[in-house]
Design a protein around this motif. Structure first.
Motif, PDB file in Angstrom:
ATOM      1  N   LEU A  59     -36.728  16.873  65.804  1.00  0.00           N
ATOM      2  CA  LEU A  59     -37.417  17.753  66.739  1.00  0.00           C
ATOM      3  C   LEU A  59     -36.910  19.175  66.603  1.00  0.00           C
ATOM      4  CD1 LEU A  59     -36.985  15.581  69.988  1.00  0.00           C
ATOM      5  CD2 LEU A  59     -38.826  15.411  68.302  1.00  0.00           C
ATOM      6  N   ASP A  62     -37.940  23.066  70.984  1.00  0.00           N
ATOM      7  CA  ASP A  62     -38.998  23.016  71.989  1.00  0.00           C
ATOM      8  C   ASP A  62     -39.510  21.591  72.203  1.00  0.00           C
ATOM      9  OD1 ASP A  62     -39.060  25.806  72.515  1.00  0.00           O
ATOM     10  OD2 ASP A  62     -40.220  26.118  70.677  1.00  0.00           O
ATOM     11  N   ASN A  64     -40.925  19.681  69.806  1.00  0.00           N
ATOM     12  CA  ASN A  64     -41.983  19.317  68.864  1.00  0.00           C
ATOM     13  C   ASN A  64     -41.408  18.475  67.738  1.00  0.00           C
ATOM     14  OD1 ASN A  64     -44.018  21.018  70.174  1.00  0.00           O
ATOM     15  ND2 ASN A  64     -42.829  22.728  69.354  1.00  0.00           N
ATOM     16  N   GLN A  65     -42.025  17.345  67.428  1.00  0.00           N
ATOM     17  CA  GLN A  65     -41.511  16.499  66.356  1.00  0.00           C
ATOM     18  C   GLN A  65     -41.983  17.039  65.012  1.00  0.00           C
ATOM     19  OE1 GLN A  65     -41.526  12.340  67.095  1.00  0.00           O
ATOM     20  NE2 GLN A  65     -41.129  11.753  64.983  1.00  0.00           N
TER      21      GLN A  65
END
Length: 213
Positions: A59, A62, A64-65
């Motif tokens: 990740l 933030d 997000n992956q």
């Protein structure tokens, strides 16, 4: 984007050790590493003993992956919060260890005036107020305790430990679980011998010196 194979391998090593010691169960608990602005974390709902390198989720800060073949642990927000709270944290372990979790479910901090090693290493192990797992609420009560402690009980949930590396976090969690186990068993054996106040003060001083070193 280039990912760190060392971070991934470190997570697998910690996962296998904690599984072997009965600290992680088949689907609960999670482990992460922060390296160069990316968080490497175990996947959701997978047995930690059988993870492969590609299964580790990656990740950005933030949430997000950006890598990994499996979805990140649902507790990733707790890990992100830890890394954003203290610049010295490079690894974290969250688990439902039997004795620490028993205290967490009772909302009962771990304090002692009978066990010198516990006082010197931890002082006490405090409880962060309940937050629903997988939501922003899970970390709202963690922040103030995290500023001064490396291991925290999560009320009605489990425990978390942080460290400069994920191996430091692992060692801290193992040691905290051992202390909780010993103190719980002591109550079953009999009445523990209380240390004198003067000795407790000396041990607490050692704890403060250890924490500041």
């Amino acid at each position: 984007m280039k990912f760190s194979q060392k971070a991934i391998r470190d997570i697998l090593a910690v996962a296998q050790r904690l599984d072997a010691k009965g600290i992680l169960n088949a689907i609960e608990g999670n482990i992460s590493v922060l390296e160069e602005g990316l968080v490497y974390i175990t996947p959701s709902g997978k047995n930690k003993a059988f993870l492969t390198e590609d299964m580790i989720a990656i990740l950005d800060m933030d949430g997000n992956q950006v890598g990994g073949s499996c979805k990140a642990s649902s507790e990733y927000k707790l890990h992100l919060h830890a890394y954003q709270s203290r610049p010295d944290i490079g690894g974290m372990v969250h688990a439902h260890t039997p004795f620490l979790t028993a205290h967490a479910l009772c909302g009962q901090p771990i304090r002692t005036n009978v066990y010198p090693e516990m006082i010197v290493v931890f002082g006490s192990i405090e409880v962060a107020g309940y937050g629903r797992p997988g939501t922003d609420d899970i970390y709202r009560e963690v922040g103030p305790l995290l500023q001064k402690e490396d291991v925290i009980l999560l009320e009605n949930h489990g425990a978390m430990a942080v460290g400069k590396t994920v191996f430091d976090a692992m060692n801290t969690l193992e040691a905290a679980e051992a202390s909780a186990r010993i103190l719980t068993l002591t109550k079953l054996v009999g009445t523990p011998h209380q240390l004198p106040d003067e000795e407790c003060r000396a041990l607490w001083l050692q704890h403060e010196q250890r924490r500041q070193s």
